[in-house]
Scaffold this motif. Structure first.
Motif, PDB file in Angstrom:
ATOM      1  N   GLY A  16      12.767  -2.639   3.287  1.00 57.12           N
ATOM      2  CA  GLY A  16      12.666  -3.850   3.929  1.00 57.12           C
ATOM      3  C   GLY A  16      11.303  -4.114   4.465  1.00 57.12           C
ATOM      4  N   LEU A  17      10.635  -2.868   5.176  1.00 59.19           N
ATOM      5  CA  LEU A  17       9.338  -3.156   5.534  1.00 59.19           C
ATOM      6  C   LEU A  17       8.331  -3.348   4.453  1.00 59.19           C
ATOM      7  N   THR A  18       8.536  -2.345   3.111  1.00 54.73           N
ATOM      8  CA  THR A  18       7.736  -2.558   2.084  1.00 54.73           C
ATOM      9  C   THR A  18       7.707  -3.829   1.518  1.00 54.73           C
ATOM     10  N   LEU A  19       8.995  -4.634   1.338  1.00 54.36           N
ATOM     11  CA  LEU A  19       9.020  -5.974   0.805  1.00 54.36           C
ATOM     12  C   LEU A  19       8.445  -6.820   1.616  1.00 54.36           C
ATOM     13  N   GLY A  20       8.546  -6.613   3.084  1.00 54.35           N
ATOM     14  CA  GLY A  20       7.773  -7.432   3.917  1.00 54.35           C
ATOM     15  C   GLY A  20       6.384  -7.278   3.962  1.00 54.35           C
ATOM     16  N   PHE A  21       5.591  -6.197   3.949  1.00 52.48           N
ATOM     17  CA  PHE A  21       4.336  -5.756   4.184  1.00 52.48           C
ATOM     18  C   PHE A  21       3.584  -6.384   2.765  1.00 52.48           C
ATOM     19  N   PHE A  22       4.560  -6.030   1.641  1.00 48.78           N
ATOM     20  CA  PHE A  22       3.825  -6.247   0.313  1.00 48.78           C
ATOM     21  C   PHE A  22       3.892  -8.016   0.207  1.00 48.78           C
ATOM     22  N   SER A  23       4.777  -8.575   0.444  1.00 51.27           N
ATOM     23  CA  SER A  23       4.748 -10.071   0.439  1.00 51.27           C
ATOM     24  C   SER A  23       3.676 -10.816   1.368  1.00 51.27           C
ATOM     25  N   TYR A  24       3.325  -9.954   2.288  1.00 51.28           N
ATOM     26  CA  TYR A  24       2.331 -10.613   3.364  1.00 51.28           C
ATOM     27  C   TYR A  24       0.878 -10.108   2.617  1.00 51.28           C
ATOM     28  N   PHE A  25       0.642  -9.047   2.481  1.00 50.03           N
ATOM     29  CA  PHE A  25      -0.441  -8.400   2.020  1.00 50.03           C
ATOM     30  C   PHE A  25      -0.865  -8.903   0.662  1.00 50.03           C
ATOM     31  N   SER A  26       0.055  -9.055  -0.312  1.00 50.56           N
ATOM     32  CA  SER A  26      -0.285  -9.445  -1.486  1.00 50.56           C
ATOM     33  C   SER A  26      -0.972 -10.737  -1.647  1.00 50.56           C
ATOM     34  N   LYS A  27      -0.912 -11.497  -0.626  1.00 48.93           N
ATOM     35  CA  LYS A  27      -1.498 -12.723  -0.788  1.00 48.93           C
ATOM     36  C   LYS A  27      -2.983 -12.912  -0.366  1.00 48.93           C
ATOM     37  N   ARG A  28      -3.231 -11.778   0.482  1.00 50.15           N
ATOM     38  CA  ARG A  28      -4.658 -11.357   0.697  1.00 50.15           C
ATOM     39  C   ARG A  28      -5.601 -10.264  -0.213  1.00 50.15           C
ATOM     40  N   TYR A  29      -4.745  -9.686  -0.748  1.00 50.13           N
ATOM     41  CA  TYR A  29      -5.486  -8.396  -1.323  1.00 50.13           C
ATOM     42  C   TYR A  29      -4.637  -8.441  -2.816  1.00 50.13           C
ATOM     43  N   GLN A  30      -5.519  -8.210  -3.760  1.00 42.27           N
ATOM     44  CA  GLN A  30      -4.997  -8.031  -5.203  1.00 42.27           C
ATOM     45  C   GLN A  30      -5.293  -6.320  -5.982  1.00 42.27           C
ATOM     46  N   SER A  31      -6.001  -5.800  -5.149  1.00 45.71           N
ATOM     47  CA  SER A  31      -6.276  -4.419  -5.728  1.00 45.71           C
ATOM     48  C   SER A  31      -5.110  -3.512  -5.315  1.00 45.71           C
ATOM     49  N   LEU A  32      -4.847  -2.467  -6.078  1.00 45.56           N
ATOM     50  CA  LEU A  32      -3.841  -1.563  -5.786  1.00 45.56           C
ATOM     51  C   LEU A  32      -4.088  -0.775  -4.639  1.00 45.56           C
ATOM     52  N   GLY A  33      -5.277  -0.290  -4.553  1.00 43.00           N
ATOM     53  CA  GLY A  33      -5.687   0.569  -3.668  1.00 43.00           C
ATOM     54  C   GLY A  33      -5.531  -0.056  -2.145  1.00 43.00           C
ATOM     55  N   ARG A  34      -5.871  -1.037  -1.854  1.00 42.04           N
ATOM     56  CA  ARG A  34      -5.875  -1.917  -0.834  1.00 42.04           C
ATOM     57  C   ARG A  34      -4.390  -2.140  -0.385  1.00 42.04           C
ATOM     58  N   LEU A  35      -3.577  -2.595  -1.214  1.00 45.28           N
ATOM     59  CA  LEU A  35      -2.188  -2.931  -1.113  1.00 45.28           C
ATOM     60  C   LEU A  35      -1.464  -1.589  -0.590  1.00 45.28           C
ATOM     61  N   ILE A  36      -1.683  -0.503  -1.240  1.00 47.29           N
ATOM     62  CA  ILE A  36      -1.042   0.762  -0.933  1.00 47.29           C
ATOM     63  C   ILE A  36      -1.359   1.127   0.492  1.00 47.29           C
ATOM     64  N   VAL A  37      -2.745   0.955   0.922  1.00 50.30           N
ATOM     65  CA  VAL A  37      -3.142   1.251   2.213  1.00 50.30           C
ATOM     66  C   VAL A  37      -2.622   0.350   3.313  1.00 50.30           C
ATOM     67  N   PHE A  38      -2.735  -0.670   2.848  1.00 49.19           N
ATOM     68  CA  PHE A  38      -1.866  -1.751   3.929  1.00 49.19           C
ATOM     69  C   PHE A  38      -0.487  -1.829   3.756  1.00 49.19           C
ATOM     70  N   VAL A  39       0.291  -1.607   2.982  1.00 47.50           N
ATOM     71  CA  VAL A  39       1.784  -1.664   2.696  1.00 47.50           C
ATOM     72  C   VAL A  39       2.429  -0.238   3.111  1.00 47.50           C
ATOM     73  N   LEU A  40       2.113   0.802   2.219  1.00 47.42           N
ATOM     74  CA  LEU A  40       2.600   2.001   2.571  1.00 47.42           C
ATOM     75  C   LEU A  40       2.462   2.806   3.895  1.00 47.42           C
ATOM     76  N   ILE A  41       1.222   2.764   4.387  1.00 45.24           N
ATOM     77  CA  ILE A  41       0.810   3.680   5.529  1.00 45.24           C
ATOM     78  C   ILE A  41       1.479   2.988   6.714  1.00 45.24           C
ATOM     79  N   PRO A  42       1.327   1.650   6.846  1.00 47.02           N
ATOM     80  CA  PRO A  42       2.288   1.106   8.350  1.00 47.02           C
ATOM     81  C   PRO A  42       3.696   1.549   8.157  1.00 47.02           C
ATOM     82  N   THR A  43       4.159   1.310   6.722  1.00 48.78           N
ATOM     83  CA  THR A  43       5.533   1.617   6.692  1.00 48.78           C
ATOM     84  C   THR A  43       5.922   3.109   7.040  1.00 48.78           C
ATOM     85  N   TRP A  44       5.004   3.679   6.608  1.00 44.34           N
ATOM     86  CA  TRP A  44       5.032   5.409   6.798  1.00 44.34           C
ATOM     87  C   TRP A  44       5.148   5.757   8.277  1.00 44.34           C
TER      88      TRP A  44
END
Length: 104
Positions: A18-46
């Motif tokens: 759920g957190l991964t889906l939520g953070f991804f849908s929020y941050f994918s609108k702002r950032y397109q690069s894979l590295g930034r998405l990993i940092v802003f999605v998976l690290i807070p989820t972790w």
């Protein structure tokens, strides 16, 4: 008590997805690069997953050890494999779906 631990572990899996889906849908609108998405999605989820695991230990074992830096880092190490499996698969599916839609 063992049933409670198992239910909490299943809940952690649901929380990760759920957190991964939520953070991804929020941050994918702002950032397109894979590295930034990993940092802003998976690290807070972790981090949130480690906190939930620490609360599990507080509830079941009455252990306040997750409040120290060393124990919190151990919680991070304990939750990393679960995050890689459930969060990583969810993130990969969402990222590839988003990339495929942009190429069309």
């Amino acid at each position: 008590m063992e049933e409670t631990r198992q239910i909490i572990d299943y809940a952690i899996w649901v929380i990760i997805v759920g957190l991964t889906l939520g953070f991804f849908s929020y941050f994918s609108k702002r950032y397109q690069s894979l590295g930034r998405l990993i940092v802003f999605v998976l690290i807070p989820t972790w981090i949130i997953t480690a906190l939930v695991k620490g609360l599990e230990y507080l509830y079941i074992d009455n252990s306040y050890n997750f409040l120290t830096l060393w124990e919190f880092s151990m919680l991070l190490a304990e939750t990393l494999p679960v995050l890689i499996i459930f969060g990583g698969i969810t993130f990969t599916v969402k990222y590839l779906k988003q990339k495929r839609q942009k190429n069309i």
